[in-house]
Design an enzyme around this catalytic site. Sequence first.
Site, mmCIF file in Angstrom:
data_model
loop_
_atom_site.group_PDB
_atom_site.id
_atom_site.type_symbol
_atom_site.label_atom_id
_atom_site.label_comp_id
_atom_site.label_asym_id
_atom_site.label_seq_id
_atom_site.Cartn_x
_atom_site.Cartn_y
_atom_site.Cartn_z
ATOM 1 N N ASP A 309 0.814 -1.221 0.000
ATOM 2 C CA ASP A 309 0.000 0.000 0.000
ATOM 3 C C ASP A 309 0.848 1.272 0.000
ATOM 4 O OD1 ASP A 309 -1.924 -1.906 0.355
ATOM 5 O OD2 ASP A 309 -2.855 -0.957 2.099
ATOM 6 N N ASP A 310 0.181 2.350 -0.334
ATOM 7 C CA ASP A 310 0.673 3.735 -0.153
ATOM 8 C C ASP A 310 1.721 4.192 -1.180
ATOM 9 O OD1 ASP A 310 -0.971 3.512 1.995
ATOM 10 O OD2 ASP A 310 0.508 4.049 3.516
ATOM 11 N N HIS A 360 -6.104 3.043 -3.810
ATOM 12 C CA HIS A 360 -6.034 3.234 -2.347
ATOM 13 C C HIS A 360 -6.406 4.674 -1.986
ATOM 14 C CE1 HIS A 360 -4.953 2.089 1.664
ATOM 15 N NE2 HIS A 360 -3.818 2.731 1.725
ATOM 16 N N HIS A 364 -5.278 9.416 0.892
ATOM 17 C CA HIS A 364 -5.286 8.639 2.126
ATOM 18 C C HIS A 364 -6.141 9.206 3.263
ATOM 19 C CE1 HIS A 364 -3.613 5.650 4.944
ATOM 20 N NE2 HIS A 364 -3.221 5.016 3.847
ATOM 21 N N HIS A 451 3.764 -2.178 3.047
ATOM 22 C CA HIS A 451 3.796 -0.846 2.428
ATOM 23 C C HIS A 451 5.075 -0.695 1.607
ATOM 24 C CE1 HIS A 451 0.937 -0.492 5.721
ATOM 25 N NE2 HIS A 451 0.350 0.456 5.001
HETATM 26 ZN ZN ZN Z 1 -2.564 3.094 3.379
#
Ligand code: ZN
Length: 487
Positions: A309-310, A360, A364, A451
């Site tokens: 993620d991210d 995603h 955020h 991540h």
């Molecule tokens: Zn995230």
Amino acid sequence: MKHLHKKRRTSWIDIVFSVVIITLITSGSYLLFFSSENEAATLKENGKHSTVVDTIDSKYPGIKISTETSNDSFTPYAIQYPQSLHSTFNKEISTYINKVKKTYITEMEAYKETGEKLEGELNISFQTVPHHSGNYSFVLLTNKYTSGANGTTEIRTFHLNPETGNSILIQDLFDNDATNLEIVSQLIQDELHANKDIKKFLIPEGVASYTKPSWENFNHFALSNQALIVYFDKYTVAAGAAGTPIITIPLEKLDAVIGDSFKGEETKSNAQSNDDESSANNEALEENQGDTEKTPIASNIKKVALTFDDGPHPKVTRQILDILKKYDAKATFFMLGSRVEYYPDIASEVKEAGHELGNHSWNHPDLSKASNERIRNEINNTSTVIEQATGQKATVFRPPYGAFNDNVRAQTNLPIILWDVDTLDWKYRDSNRLLPIIKNNVKDGSNILMHDIHQSTADGLDAILTYLKSEGYTFVTVSELDDNIAK
Ligand code: ZN
């Protein structure tokens, strides 16, 4: 200052200047040159770890996009802002950015004294809204997290006509006329009461005070070819549940009061977002994705989905791709739209390597607390930028923090994917702490959360893959896992 001057040598500003310096000197704008130079230095003042990643031309003439990131483990940030050849505008932007950064770092320093281990987050992105008059509105969206629980969102707008260097104010649109102001104020109130995402959260005293006929009340605005968009801060006209209220007034409704040069122009394309482009590209980019490269998996083989993620991150994502390739492992990358916009090439490499592309959100935020319009923008703009960067659509969605509700679900057709094993890589930042957590929790069908923005995650990945492989696991994308969709 000595240090700053040294650093400046390698910065983007030199590149920009090498292009514009001749123009500036020949046009006698020596002063502009100097003041811009100082701004570049100030932008760096707060962050020793700060790096201006790059400055690139935007698709709008005279507008460049600068990105600045810090990988400081305590106060990381990713900031994107517009730059022009006009020093007044550039200074206005940098003053705002520096103020936000300073507050962020000060707030985080205060937490540091409590001895708590935490990581802040500061994300500034922007959208460009062109208008046929030659004026551009830049809508800067700031998301900041300085404690574990809550983030803050702030929208600020800046205006520029890149040709003239002029910047419009809200009163310029309406001939600075008091009667016009009263009409505009009433229209804005009506719009607040009619907006289904906002109306149930309105605070009457707030509405009365923040929409009363005063130009300052409406100075966060954008002008597109179709509409006037007005932004309110959180907790002003509505309760916190409404987030930062945004209202849109079609220009037809303002026809009687808006200045001639600002009236709507039907023929111009929608400028509020990049949607126009994406729909044009949609068909060209249509691919039969989903069943490409899908390996048949026998039912007795254990499956695990690795998810990252991210990202994308210019360094860490690439390292992770290399390790995955070594094991012929397929994974899923839940990308942030704001980062795909900075690093489209990395997103494209993820796709080229055959991994699944996940959405995603853009910035955020906790979507369970956002308005429906915000949720849609967060998801749709991200899908658009992923498709633009990679030529492929995102096929799955993971809400930030795993936070979602029926509202969030209703805003997208993408399957919502959570996880069952959290490696806590974001918390420990220790390459040795990932594997023990996985060993204790992994099972057939697990979805493992990591991540691709932390070096420690890339450093620990090889050991994870070696272990899982030795245990007989096959690495699949989330769409290849059964029963993985959040109910
Ligand atoms: Zn995230």
